[in-house]
Motif scaffolding. Structure first.
Motif, PDB file in Angstrom:
ATOM      1  N   GLU A   7       0.834  -1.207   0.000  1.00 31.66           N
ATOM      2  CA  GLU A   7       0.000   0.000   0.000  1.00 31.66           C
ATOM      3  C   GLU A   7       0.867   1.256   0.000  1.00 31.66           C
ATOM      4  O   GLU A   7       0.558   2.235  -0.682  1.00 31.66           O
ATOM      5  CB  GLU A   7      -0.930   0.013   1.212  1.00 31.66           C
ATOM      6  N   ASN A   8       1.952   1.237   0.779  1.00 35.78           N
ATOM      7  CA  ASN A   8       2.837   2.401   0.833  1.00 35.78           C
ATOM      8  C   ASN A   8       3.539   2.619  -0.505  1.00 35.78           C
ATOM      9  O   ASN A   8       3.684   3.758  -0.948  1.00 35.78           O
ATOM     10  CB  ASN A   8       3.853   2.259   1.967  1.00 35.78           C
ATOM     11  N   ILE A   9       3.965   1.537  -1.148  1.00 34.05           N
ATOM     12  CA  ILE A   9       4.602   1.672  -2.462  1.00 34.05           C
ATOM     13  C   ILE A   9       3.614   2.295  -3.448  1.00 34.05           C
ATOM     14  O   ILE A   9       3.948   3.233  -4.173  1.00 34.05           O
ATOM     15  CB  ILE A   9       5.123   0.319  -2.981  1.00 34.05           C
ATOM     16  N   ARG A  10       2.388   1.782  -3.464  1.00 36.33           N
ATOM     17  CA  ARG A  10       1.378   2.317  -4.380  1.00 36.33           C
ATOM     18  C   ARG A  10       1.117   3.793  -4.106  1.00 36.33           C
ATOM     19  O   ARG A  10       1.100   4.620  -5.024  1.00 36.33           O
ATOM     20  CB  ARG A  10       0.073   1.539  -4.275  1.00 36.33           C
ATOM     21  N   ALA A  11       0.918   4.135  -2.847  1.00 36.37           N
ATOM     22  CA  ALA A  11       0.617   5.527  -2.496  1.00 36.37           C
ATOM     23  C   ALA A  11       1.777   6.459  -2.849  1.00 36.37           C
ATOM     24  O   ALA A  11       1.562   7.533  -3.419  1.00 36.37           O
ATOM     25  CB  ALA A  11       0.286   5.626  -1.010  1.00 36.37           C
ATOM     26  N   TYR A  70      -0.012   4.178   6.004  1.00 33.51           N
ATOM     27  CA  TYR A  70      -0.876   3.138   5.435  1.00 33.51           C
ATOM     28  C   TYR A  70      -2.337   3.400   5.807  1.00 33.51           C
ATOM     29  O   TYR A  70      -3.225   3.357   4.962  1.00 33.51           O
ATOM     30  CB  TYR A  70      -0.429   1.757   5.931  1.00 33.51           C
ATOM     31  N   GLU A  71      -2.588   3.693   7.062  1.00 36.38           N
ATOM     32  CA  GLU A  71      -3.965   3.935   7.518  1.00 36.38           C
ATOM     33  C   GLU A  71      -4.555   5.176   6.853  1.00 36.38           C
ATOM     34  O   GLU A  71      -5.703   5.167   6.416  1.00 36.38           O
ATOM     35  CB  GLU A  71      -3.994   4.075   9.038  1.00 36.38           C
ATOM     36  N   MET A  72      -3.770   6.251   6.766  1.00 36.29           N
ATOM     37  CA  MET A  72      -4.268   7.468   6.122  1.00 36.29           C
ATOM     38  C   MET A  72      -4.511   7.217   4.636  1.00 36.29           C
ATOM     39  O   MET A  72      -5.460   7.735   4.060  1.00 36.29           O
ATOM     40  CB  MET A  72      -3.276   8.627   6.320  1.00 36.29           C
ATOM     41  N   ASN A  73      -3.663   6.397   4.012  1.00 34.71           N
ATOM     42  CA  ASN A  73      -3.840   6.048   2.605  1.00 34.71           C
ATOM     43  C   ASN A  73      -5.185   5.352   2.392  1.00 34.71           C
ATOM     44  O   ASN A  73      -5.861   5.583   1.391  1.00 34.71           O
ATOM     45  CB  ASN A  73      -2.684   5.170   2.135  1.00 34.71           C
ATOM     46  N   CYS A  74      -5.583   4.521   3.342  1.00 32.90           N
ATOM     47  CA  CYS A  74      -6.890   3.852   3.247  1.00 32.90           C
ATOM     48  C   CYS A  74      -8.016   4.885   3.203  1.00 32.90           C
ATOM     49  O   CYS A  74      -8.963   4.738   2.428  1.00 32.90           O
ATOM     50  CB  CYS A  74      -7.086   2.892   4.418  1.00 32.90           C
ATOM     51  N   TYR A  75      -7.897   5.930   3.998  1.00 33.28           N
ATOM     52  CA  TYR A  75      -8.903   6.995   3.981  1.00 33.28           C
ATOM     53  C   TYR A  75      -8.849   7.761   2.657  1.00 33.28           C
ATOM     54  O   TYR A  75      -9.872   8.054   2.046  1.00 33.28           O
ATOM     55  CB  TYR A  75      -8.692   7.991   5.130  1.00 33.28           C
ATOM     56  N   SER A  98       3.433  11.842  14.416  1.00 33.26           N
ATOM     57  CA  SER A  98       2.531  12.342  15.465  1.00 33.26           C
ATOM     58  C   SER A  98       1.431  13.212  14.866  1.00 33.26           C
ATOM     59  O   SER A  98       0.282  13.184  15.316  1.00 33.26           O
ATOM     60  CB  SER A  98       3.315  13.130  16.518  1.00 33.26           C
ATOM     61  N   GLU A  99       1.756  13.985  13.827  1.00 35.26           N
ATOM     62  CA  GLU A  99       0.751  14.823  13.171  1.00 35.26           C
ATOM     63  C   GLU A  99      -0.266  13.949  12.420  1.00 35.26           C
ATOM     64  O   GLU A  99      -1.462  14.240  12.425  1.00 35.26           O
ATOM     65  CB  GLU A  99       1.419  15.789  12.199  1.00 35.26           C
ATOM     66  N   LEU A 100       0.221  12.881  11.801  1.00 34.89           N
ATOM     67  CA  LEU A 100      -0.693  11.972  11.106  1.00 34.89           C
ATOM     68  C   LEU A 100      -1.650  11.302  12.082  1.00 34.89           C
ATOM     69  O   LEU A 100      -2.838  11.146  11.796  1.00 34.89           O
ATOM     70  CB  LEU A 100       0.090  10.903  10.331  1.00 34.89           C
ATOM     71  N   LYS A 101      -1.133  10.919  13.238  1.00 33.13           N
ATOM     72  CA  LYS A 101      -1.999  10.296  14.255  1.00 33.13           C
ATOM     73  C   LYS A 101      -3.061  11.284  14.730  1.00 33.13           C
ATOM     74  O   LYS A 101      -4.218  10.915  14.900  1.00 33.13           O
ATOM     75  CB  LYS A 101      -1.171   9.765  15.417  1.00 33.13           C
ATOM     76  N   ALA A 102      -2.679  12.545  14.919  1.00 32.13           N
ATOM     77  CA  ALA A 102      -3.638  13.570  15.329  1.00 32.13           C
ATOM     78  C   ALA A 102      -4.699  13.787  14.245  1.00 32.13           C
ATOM     79  O   ALA A 102      -5.893  13.902  14.548  1.00 32.13           O
ATOM     80  CB  ALA A 102      -2.921  14.879  15.640  1.00 32.13           C
ATOM     81  N   LEU A 103      -4.270  13.824  12.986  1.00 28.43           N
ATOM     82  CA  LEU A 103      -5.227  13.969  11.885  1.00 28.43           C
ATOM     83  C   LEU A 103      -6.162  12.768  11.792  1.00 28.43           C
ATOM     84  O   LEU A 103      -7.348  12.917  11.515  1.00 28.43           O
ATOM     85  CB  LEU A 103      -4.488  14.162  10.558  1.00 28.43           C
ATOM     86  N   GLN A 104      -5.626  11.594  12.042  1.00 27.01           N
ATOM     87  CA  GLN A 104      -6.453  10.392  12.007  1.00 27.01           C
ATOM     88  C   GLN A 104      -7.526  10.455  13.101  1.00 27.01           C
ATOM     89  O   GLN A 104      -8.690  10.144  12.857  1.00 27.01           O
ATOM     90  CB  GLN A 104      -5.587   9.155  12.179  1.00 27.01           C
ATOM     91  N   THR A 105      -7.142  10.882  14.284  1.00 22.06           N
ATOM     92  CA  THR A 105      -8.099  11.014  15.388  1.00 22.06           C
ATOM     93  C   THR A 105      -9.169  12.043  15.040  1.00 22.06           C
ATOM     94  O   THR A 105     -10.368  11.812  15.247  1.00 22.06           O
ATOM     95  CB  THR A 105      -7.362  11.426  16.681  1.00 22.06           C
ATOM     96  N   LEU A 106      -8.740  13.168  14.477  1.00 22.00           N
ATOM     97  CA  LEU A 106      -9.684  14.204  14.059  1.00 22.00           C
ATOM     98  C   LEU A 106     -10.648  13.661  13.009  1.00 22.00           C
ATOM     99  O   LEU A 106     -11.858  13.870  13.083  1.00 22.00           O
ATOM    100  CB  LEU A 106      -8.928  15.415  13.516  1.00 22.00           C
ATOM    101  N   TRP A 107     -10.108  12.944  12.035  1.00 19.98           N
ATOM    102  CA  TRP A 107     -10.934  12.381  10.963  1.00 19.98           C
ATOM    103  C   TRP A 107     -11.965  11.401  11.522  1.00 19.98           C
ATOM    104  O   TRP A 107     -13.135  11.434  11.148  1.00 19.98           O
ATOM    105  CB  TRP A 107     -10.042  11.706   9.928  1.00 19.98           C
ATOM    106  N   GLU A 108     -11.543  10.522  12.425  1.00 21.28           N
ATOM    107  CA  GLU A 108     -12.467   9.551  13.030  1.00 21.28           C
ATOM    108  C   GLU A 108     -13.573  10.271  13.802  1.00 21.28           C
ATOM    109  O   GLU A 108     -14.740   9.870  13.749  1.00 21.28           O
ATOM    110  CB  GLU A 108     -11.706   8.593  13.950  1.00 21.28           C
ATOM    111  N   THR A 109     -13.205  11.334  14.497  1.00 18.37           N
ATOM    112  CA  THR A 109     -14.194  12.126  15.237  1.00 18.37           C
ATOM    113  C   THR A 109     -15.194  12.760  14.274  1.00 18.37           C
ATOM    114  O   THR A 109     -16.409  12.722  14.503  1.00 18.37           O
ATOM    115  CB  THR A 109     -13.486  13.206  16.089  1.00 18.37           C
TER     116      THR A 109
END
Length: 117
Positions: A7-11, A70-75, A98-109
Motif C-alpha cells: 500500500e505504501n509503495i502504491r501511495a 498506510y492507515e491514512m492512505n486507506c482513507y 505524530s501529526e498523522l496520528k492527530a489527523l487520524q483522530t480528528l478524521w475519526e471524530t
C-alpha cells in the motif's frame, strides 16, 4: 508479508506521479514486479527497497513500517476527486507521524459526528 508495504509503495508511486512502468524503469525491473508488490503478492528485495526509498525520498523504515501512512492512505483512497486526493497525498507525506496520528483522530471524530447526524 506485511500488507502495508504494498500500500505504501502504491501511495508513494502515485504521489510521485509515476506509473508502474515508469517506476519499474527507474528500478530496472518489469512493471509486473511492481504490480505484484503493490498487490502484496511478494515483497521487494532489500536492494529494491533501498532503491525505492531513494526514489521516494524517504527512509526504508518509513517505507516498510509507516503504519500511520498506510492507515491514512486507506482513507485517501475513498476520495473520488483525483485532484483533491493528490493534494492530500502531497500534504500528508510531509507530516510527522505524530501529526498523522492527530489527523487520524480528528478524521475519526468527524466521521462519527457525521454518522450521528
Amino acid at each position: 508479508m506485511d500488507r502495508k508495504i504494498g500500500e505504501n509503495i502504491r501511495a508513494l508511486r502515485k504521489l510521485n506521479d509515476l506509473s508502474q512502468q515508469k517506476l519499474a524503469d527507474k528500478l530496472g525491473i518489469s512493471a509486473q514486479i511492481v504490480s505484484n508488490w503493490e498487490r502484496n503478492c511478494n515483497s521487494p528485495s532489500l536492494q529494491d527497497t533501498e532503491k525505492l526509498a531513494k526514489i521516494f525520498s524517504c527512509t526504508i523504515d518509513y517505507l516498510v513500517n509507516n503504519e500511520t501512512f498506510y492507515e491514512m492512505n486507506c482513507y485517501l483512497n475513498q476520495i473520488k476527486d483525483k485532484e483533491l486526493r493528490n493534494y492530500w497525498y502531497k500534504e500528508l507525506v510531509r507530516c510527522k507521524d505524530s501529526e498523522l496520528k492527530a489527523l487520524q483522530t480528528l478524521w475519526e471524530t468527524m466521521k462519527s459526528v457525521a454518522v450521528a447526524q
